[in-house]
Write an enzyme that holds these catalytic residues in place. Structure first.
Site, PDB file in Angstrom:
ATOM      1  N   ASN A   1      23.158   6.054 -55.295  1.00  0.00           N
ATOM      2  CA  ASN A   1      23.314   4.615 -55.042  1.00  0.00           C
ATOM      3  C   ASN A   1      22.420   4.265 -53.855  1.00  0.00           C
ATOM      4  O   ASN A   1      22.754   4.573 -52.714  1.00  0.00           O
ATOM      5  CB  ASN A   1      24.792   4.317 -54.728  1.00  0.00           C
ATOM      6  CG  ASN A   1      24.987   2.871 -54.284  1.00  0.00           C
ATOM      7  OD1 ASN A   1      24.104   2.030 -54.460  1.00  0.00           O
ATOM      8  ND2 ASN A   1      26.145   2.587 -53.715  1.00  0.00           N
ATOM      9  N   TRP A   2      21.276   3.646 -54.156  1.00  0.00           N
ATOM     10  CA  TRP A   2      20.310   3.357 -53.085  1.00  0.00           C
ATOM     11  C   TRP A   2      20.735   2.162 -52.233  1.00  0.00           C
ATOM     12  O   TRP A   2      20.106   1.871 -51.228  1.00  0.00           O
ATOM     13  CB  TRP A   2      18.929   3.082 -53.686  1.00  0.00           C
ATOM     14  CG  TRP A   2      18.308   4.267 -54.382  1.00  0.00           C
ATOM     15  CD1 TRP A   2      18.815   5.543 -54.474  1.00  0.00           C
ATOM     16  CD2 TRP A   2      17.052   4.288 -55.078  1.00  0.00           C
ATOM     17  NE1 TRP A   2      17.958   6.344 -55.186  1.00  0.00           N
ATOM     18  CE2 TRP A   2      16.869   5.604 -55.573  1.00  0.00           C
ATOM     19  CE3 TRP A   2      16.070   3.333 -55.343  1.00  0.00           C
ATOM     20  CZ2 TRP A   2      15.736   5.977 -56.297  1.00  0.00           C
ATOM     21  CZ3 TRP A   2      14.947   3.703 -56.074  1.00  0.00           C
ATOM     22  CH2 TRP A   2      14.781   5.018 -56.540  1.00  0.00           C
ATOM     23  N   LYS A   3      21.773   1.452 -52.665  1.00  0.00           N
ATOM     24  CA  LYS A   3      22.230   0.251 -51.949  1.00  0.00           C
ATOM     25  C   LYS A   3      21.038  -0.685 -51.712  1.00  0.00           C
ATOM     26  O   LYS A   3      20.151  -0.764 -52.542  1.00  0.00           O
ATOM     27  CB  LYS A   3      22.934   0.629 -50.650  1.00  0.00           C
ATOM     28  CG  LYS A   3      23.975   1.728 -50.846  1.00  0.00           C
ATOM     29  CD  LYS A   3      24.882   1.867 -49.670  1.00  0.00           C
ATOM     30  CE  LYS A   3      25.756   3.095 -49.857  1.00  0.00           C
ATOM     31  NZ  LYS A   3      26.913   3.121 -49.009  1.00  0.00           N
TER      32      LYS A   3
ATOM     33  N   HIS B   1      32.150  -1.258 -56.256  1.00  0.00           N
ATOM     34  CA  HIS B   1      31.867  -0.479 -55.051  1.00  0.00           C
ATOM     35  C   HIS B   1      32.633  -1.088 -53.881  1.00  0.00           C
ATOM     36  O   HIS B   1      32.792  -2.306 -53.808  1.00  0.00           O
ATOM     37  CB  HIS B   1      30.351  -0.470 -54.773  1.00  0.00           C
ATOM     38  CG  HIS B   1      29.986   0.520 -53.706  1.00  0.00           C
ATOM     39  ND1 HIS B   1      30.123   0.246 -52.376  1.00  0.00           N
ATOM     40  CD2 HIS B   1      29.520   1.791 -53.790  1.00  0.00           C
ATOM     41  CE1 HIS B   1      29.750   1.313 -51.676  1.00  0.00           C
ATOM     42  NE2 HIS B   1      29.378   2.258 -52.518  1.00  0.00           N
TER      43      HIS B   1
ATOM     44  N   GLU C   1      31.838  -1.711 -50.981  1.00  0.00           N
ATOM     45  CA  GLU C   1      31.097  -2.745 -50.224  1.00  0.00           C
ATOM     46  C   GLU C   1      31.173  -4.085 -50.953  1.00  0.00           C
ATOM     47  O   GLU C   1      31.228  -5.143 -50.319  1.00  0.00           O
ATOM     48  CB  GLU C   1      29.641  -2.284 -50.014  1.00  0.00           C
ATOM     49  CG  GLU C   1      29.571  -1.186 -48.953  1.00  0.00           C
ATOM     50  CD  GLU C   1      28.441  -0.180 -49.134  1.00  0.00           C
ATOM     51  OE1 GLU C   1      27.462  -0.486 -49.838  1.00  0.00           O
ATOM     52  OE2 GLU C   1      28.563   0.931 -48.579  1.00  0.00           O
TER      53      GLU C   1
ATOM     54  N   GLU D   1      36.004   7.105 -54.377  1.00  0.00           N
ATOM     55  CA  GLU D   1      35.269   7.004 -53.116  1.00  0.00           C
ATOM     56  C   GLU D   1      36.222   6.525 -52.015  1.00  0.00           C
ATOM     57  O   GLU D   1      36.455   5.319 -51.874  1.00  0.00           O
ATOM     58  CB  GLU D   1      34.132   5.995 -53.241  1.00  0.00           C
ATOM     59  CG  GLU D   1      33.109   6.348 -54.295  1.00  0.00           C
ATOM     60  CD  GLU D   1      31.751   5.741 -53.961  1.00  0.00           C
ATOM     61  OE1 GLU D   1      30.816   6.515 -53.777  1.00  0.00           O
ATOM     62  OE2 GLU D   1      31.640   4.512 -53.856  1.00  0.00           O
TER      63      GLU D   1
ATOM     64  N   GLY E   1      29.447   6.380 -46.003  1.00  0.00           N
ATOM     65  CA  GLY E   1      28.453   6.057 -44.978  1.00  0.00           C
ATOM     66  C   GLY E   1      28.899   6.394 -43.563  1.00  0.00           C
ATOM     67  O   GLY E   1      28.282   5.972 -42.588  1.00  0.00           O
TER      68      GLY E   1
ATOM     69  N   SER F   1      29.855  10.340 -48.240  1.00  0.00           N
ATOM     70  CA  SER F   1      29.144  11.284 -47.364  1.00  0.00           C
ATOM     71  C   SER F   1      28.943  12.660 -47.999  1.00  0.00           C
ATOM     72  O   SER F   1      28.957  13.686 -47.312  1.00  0.00           O
ATOM     73  CB  SER F   1      29.843  11.406 -46.007  1.00  0.00           C
ATOM     74  OG  SER F   1      29.871  10.144 -45.349  1.00  0.00           O
TER      75      SER F   1
ATOM     76  N   GLY G   1      25.246   8.063 -51.615  1.00  0.00           N
ATOM     77  CA  GLY G   1      24.556   6.968 -50.944  1.00  0.00           C
ATOM     78  C   GLY G   1      23.402   7.514 -50.111  1.00  0.00           C
ATOM     79  O   GLY G   1      22.313   7.798 -50.618  1.00  0.00           O
ATOM     80  N   GLY G   2      23.652   7.688 -48.815  1.00  0.00           N
ATOM     81  CA  GLY G   2      22.590   8.078 -47.877  1.00  0.00           C
ATOM     82  C   GLY G   2      21.738   9.243 -48.343  1.00  0.00           C
ATOM     83  O   GLY G   2      20.499   9.195 -48.267  1.00  0.00           O
TER      84      GLY G   2
HETATM   85  C1  PEP Z   1      28.303   5.174 -51.720  1.00  0.00           C
HETATM   86  O1  PEP Z   1      27.802   4.185 -51.231  1.00  0.00           O
HETATM   87  O2  PEP Z   1      28.744   5.132 -52.868  1.00  0.00           O
HETATM   88  C2  PEP Z   1      28.352   6.396 -50.919  1.00  0.00           C
HETATM   89  C3  PEP Z   1      29.075   7.391 -51.350  1.00  0.00           C
HETATM   90  O3  PEP Z   1      27.628   6.401 -49.754  1.00  0.00           O
HETATM   91  P1  PEP Z   1      27.413   7.649 -48.756  1.00  0.00           P
HETATM   92  O4  PEP Z   1      27.054   8.834 -49.604  1.00  0.00           O
HETATM   93  O5  PEP Z   1      26.295   7.233 -47.856  1.00  0.00           O
HETATM   94  O6  PEP Z   1      28.703   7.855 -48.049  1.00  0.00           O
END
Ligand code: PEP
Length: 249
Positions: A9-11, A95, A97, A167, A173, A212, A233-234
């Site tokens: 997920n590049w956001k 998600h 967010e 999640e 994040g 994470s 994500g990251g």
């Molecule tokens: C996400 O945004 O779905 C996510 C899991 O982010 P991160 O891996 O950065 O925690």
């Protein structure tokens, strides 16, 4: 046997240059990923560009949302037929967010889910509790409520057509990953809940962990019996890290 799926997920990150470099890097190392399907979910404006960059490589494409309506006066939304034309196989839905920053309710997320399924796009349905909810002991009630919003309106069959991403919001994040045991406990709860309605769907639905996940912790998380992959994500923004997670499967 459930396949492992590692979805990035590049956001709201990237530029034409950086996504080109990222896709080149992922494609260059893809042959070393033996036991996982890989997918990327770029910002909408880059979907068609990324589809072109994927070319013949075995990488799924996903959007970060999908409209609950087919077309029309819904400014800022992404219609399902447009996403199909852009080459999307998946759409991330609900998600945290979107839920927390843009007020998306369980009800709206369920409607988006229905539209994705109806259009032949696989929803990646994100569910998970906040830190406050975990500390007050309502984690299971929260994920059950988020799942029931879909099940009660569309039936258990709709879950059979999605990928679930558990999640925990406090892990997204933040660098604070759920321990493999914490994650497995919730994944097992989700599967048991679904099993009461359909053992076939419960046994076959992919349940990803997100929060994470990185190259260092992926192996332990992915070796849990009910964790079928990751929503990343990251760590999906660096080809090397994303591929390392895929190789841990
Ligand atoms: C996400 O945004 O779905 C996510 C899991 O982010 P991160 O891996 O950065 O925690």
């Amino acid at each position: 046997m459930r396949r492992t799926l590692i979805a990035g997920n590049w956001k709201m990150n990237g530029s034409l240059q950086s996504i080109t470099e990222l896709m080149d890097g992922i494609k260059a190392g893809l042959n070393e990923v033996d036991n996982a399907d890989m997918a990327v979910c770029p910002p909408a404006v880059y979907l068609m560009k990324v589809k072109g960059l994927i070319g013949e490589a075995n990488i799924g494409l996903g959007s970060q949302n999908i409209c609950d309506q087919a077309s029309g006066a819904y400014t800022g939304e992404l219609g399902p037929s447009m996403l199909k034309e852009a080459g999307c196989k998946y759409a991330i839905i609900g998600h945290s967010e979107r839920r927390s920053l843009y007020g998306e309710s369980d009800e709206l997320v369920a409607k988006r889910h229905a539209m994705a399924v109806e259009s032949g796009i696989t929803p990646i349905l994100c569910i998970g509790e906040t830190l406050e909810e975990r500390e007050s002991g309502v984690t299971e009630a929260v994920v059950a409520r988020q799942l029931d919003a879909v099940i009660d309106t569309q039936g258990i069959e709709a879950i059979g057509k999605c990928v679930i991403a558990y999640e925990p919001v406090w892990a997204i994040g933040t660098g604070k990953t759920a321990t493999p045991e914490q994650a497995q406990a919730v994944h097992a709860f989700i599967r048991a809940k679904l099993s009461a309605l359909s053992t076939h769907i419960a046994d076959n639905v992919q349940i990803l962990y997100g929060g994470s996940m990185n190259a260092a912790n992926a192996k332990d998380l992915l070796s849990q019996p009910d964790i079928d992959g990751g929503l990343i994500g990251g760590a999906s923004l660096k080809a090397e890290d994303f591929l390392a997670i895929g190789k841990s499967a």
